[in-house]
Design an enzyme around this catalytic site. Sequence first.
Site, mmCIF file in Angstrom:
data_model
loop_
_atom_site.group_PDB
_atom_site.id
_atom_site.type_symbol
_atom_site.label_atom_id
_atom_site.label_comp_id
_atom_site.label_asym_id
_atom_site.label_seq_id
_atom_site.Cartn_x
_atom_site.Cartn_y
_atom_site.Cartn_z
ATOM 1 N N TYR A 141 0.968 -1.164 0.089
ATOM 2 C CA TYR A 141 0.009 -0.001 -0.117
ATOM 3 C C TYR A 141 0.752 1.073 -0.050
ATOM 4 O O TYR A 141 1.879 1.353 0.956
ATOM 5 C CB TYR A 141 -1.023 -0.083 1.229
ATOM 6 C CG TYR A 141 -1.637 1.275 1.249
ATOM 7 C CD1 TYR A 141 -1.395 2.130 2.392
ATOM 8 C CD2 TYR A 141 -2.678 1.810 0.717
ATOM 9 C CE1 TYR A 141 -2.243 3.138 2.635
ATOM 10 C CE2 TYR A 141 -3.653 2.676 0.715
ATOM 11 C CZ TYR A 141 -3.293 3.400 1.760
ATOM 12 O OH TYR A 141 -4.190 4.446 1.994
ATOM 13 N N ASP A 236 9.382 2.642 -1.069
ATOM 14 C CA ASP A 236 8.354 3.494 -0.200
ATOM 15 C C ASP A 236 8.753 2.931 1.075
ATOM 16 O O ASP A 236 8.339 2.010 1.667
ATOM 17 C CB ASP A 236 6.933 3.032 -0.437
ATOM 18 C CG ASP A 236 5.978 3.604 0.336
ATOM 19 O OD1 ASP A 236 4.805 3.515 0.027
ATOM 20 O OD2 ASP A 236 6.269 4.211 1.371
ATOM 21 N N LYS A 269 5.410 9.565 8.408
ATOM 22 C CA LYS A 269 5.405 8.703 9.735
ATOM 23 C C LYS A 269 6.458 9.147 10.791
ATOM 24 O O LYS A 269 6.431 10.219 11.245
ATOM 25 C CB LYS A 269 5.211 7.042 9.803
ATOM 26 C CG LYS A 269 3.778 6.708 8.868
ATOM 27 C CD LYS A 269 4.001 5.208 9.076
ATOM 28 C CE LYS A 269 2.854 4.841 7.789
ATOM 29 N NZ LYS A 269 1.428 4.795 8.435
HETATM 30 P P1 KE4 Z 1 -0.590 8.358 4.862
HETATM 31 O O1 KE4 Z 1 -1.171 9.138 3.305
HETATM 32 O O2 KE4 Z 1 -1.542 7.580 5.480
HETATM 33 O O3 KE4 Z 1 0.100 9.480 5.708
HETATM 34 O O4 KE4 Z 1 0.461 7.190 4.112
HETATM 35 C C1 KE4 Z 1 0.187 6.290 3.251
HETATM 36 C C2 KE4 Z 1 1.290 5.253 3.122
HETATM 37 C C3 KE4 Z 1 2.215 5.095 2.219
HETATM 38 N N1 KE4 Z 1 2.893 4.176 2.451
HETATM 39 C C4 KE4 Z 1 3.123 3.186 3.156
HETATM 40 C C5 KE4 Z 1 3.986 1.965 3.182
HETATM 41 C C6 KE4 Z 1 2.067 3.127 4.272
HETATM 42 O O5 KE4 Z 1 2.003 2.203 5.286
HETATM 43 C C7 KE4 Z 1 1.178 4.357 4.275
HETATM 44 C C8 KE4 Z 1 -0.122 4.490 5.268
HETATM 45 N N2 KE4 Z 1 -0.028 3.264 6.207
HETATM 46 C C9 KE4 Z 1 -1.254 3.073 6.916
HETATM 47 C C10 KE4 Z 1 -1.168 1.774 7.850
HETATM 48 N N3 KE4 Z 1 -1.218 0.582 7.155
HETATM 49 C C11 KE4 Z 1 -1.737 4.159 7.635
HETATM 50 C C12 KE4 Z 1 -2.908 3.968 8.617
HETATM 51 C C13 KE4 Z 1 -4.267 4.353 7.998
HETATM 52 O O6 KE4 Z 1 -4.387 4.272 6.664
HETATM 53 O O7 KE4 Z 1 -5.055 5.051 8.537
#
Ligand code: KE4
Length: 428
Positions: A141, A236, A269
């Site tokens: 993701y 990523d 993060k």
């Molecule tokens: P954000 O747009 O949520 O800040 O980041 C997207 C993203 C991009 N790349 C990786 C590897 C990620 O894990 C994420 C977001 N992670 C999720 C947890 N699986 C955030 C939690 C959520 O979606 O509320």
Amino acid sequence: MSNESLFERAQRVIPGGVNSPVRAFRAVGGTPRFITRAEGATIIDAEGRRYIDYIGSWGPMILGHGHPAVLEAVQRAASEGFSFGAPTEREIELAEEILKLVPSMEQVRLVSSGTEAAMSALRLARGATGRQKIVKFEGCYHGHADSLLVKAGSGLATFGNPTSAGVPPDVVRHTLVLEYNNPAQLEEAFALHGADIACVVIEPIAGNMNFVRAGVPFVRRLRELCTQHGALLLFDEVMTGFRVGLESAQGLYAKAIPGFAPDISVFGKVIGGGMPLAAFGARRSVMEQLAPLGPVYQAGTLSGNPVATACGLATLREIQKPGFFDALARRTRSLVDGLLAAAREAQVPMAGDCEGGMFGFFFADSLPQNYSAVMATDKERFNRFFHAMLERGVYFAPALYEAGFVSAAHTEADIAATLAAARDALKV
Ligand code: KE4
């Protein structure tokens, strides 16, 4: 108010009662906990219940909640002004700090979320190469930008199908989805489309499949194929960046593969320390394709926000202190080893792995190596365990495909309490 009544009230005004789907507990069932405050390794819900927190806001809270140095930096920055829409010295300081820690990048651009960073990095890769096709892996993701909300097509050679309504098939027809850790599919994809691939985007340790490592031979071959065909390798590291180690996941692969480096990296993060901040970077020749220098447009009202950069900078300074990651990795390893020992004792099949402050466990005989294997693990058992632990004051991720996180604030007593609860919960 109780969690239940808050959830009912929330659902009246917010879709699903949450501002991000995974928080709604739909994968595990039950009522999400509405958190009122947090301190150290503990979060406290609306009913006053305390939980040992292994989500840490899905990765950012590597120092634990309310670290004094970070809190002080944020309070001071906020008192000087929330946002100016103009450059600040602190953005330079944060960029310099990130580049010092990530030698594969010569320049970096700050944005406000991992989605925005990955989306921008993808546009940059397409702009820099003049190519349209991208390759991603099932189970990874990278945020919710349209061209990344894709599942595998009917066969390898066919391009992806949208995983979400509202994404026009036209948008994803340039996205090829391969099986993670499948070298044969990689070879075939490059044989068929190598000249048209702008970039391959991968989570080097897939935290969105809970915890699945990209094999070293697989990453070595991926690097070779990208170089051979002029495609950019996009790591990523939104989740793994400064979480699995001070040199992030790319530092681990550089130790195993001499000279290894991705072409573009995405962070989020941890670098925001819990505030909205993410980043993407590459060598200068690629980054100079970005506006205002080059033809690839990218922008953001709150990019490099002065309060967020203060939070991120204070966090990055703390994790560089001597022994930080050794202690964190030891603590995380003691958690995973303890869970596996408890599962053996209860004669419950469990596999687990960890790196730095990130971990995962599966109710399965061995560690899954790709998405379909993750989804074949025992979901019922996971959900029962999740709730049994929640009732015992331990808050794991509410989905079997999500990773877990330990912070510097987790004590040996926290780990011992978690393992005592697990020995109990595994009997449920
Ligand atoms: P954000 O747009 O949520 O800040 O980041 C997207 C993203 C991009 N790349 C990786 C590897 C990620 O894990 C994420 C977001 N992670 C999720 C947890 N699986 C955030 C939690 C959520 O979606 O509320």
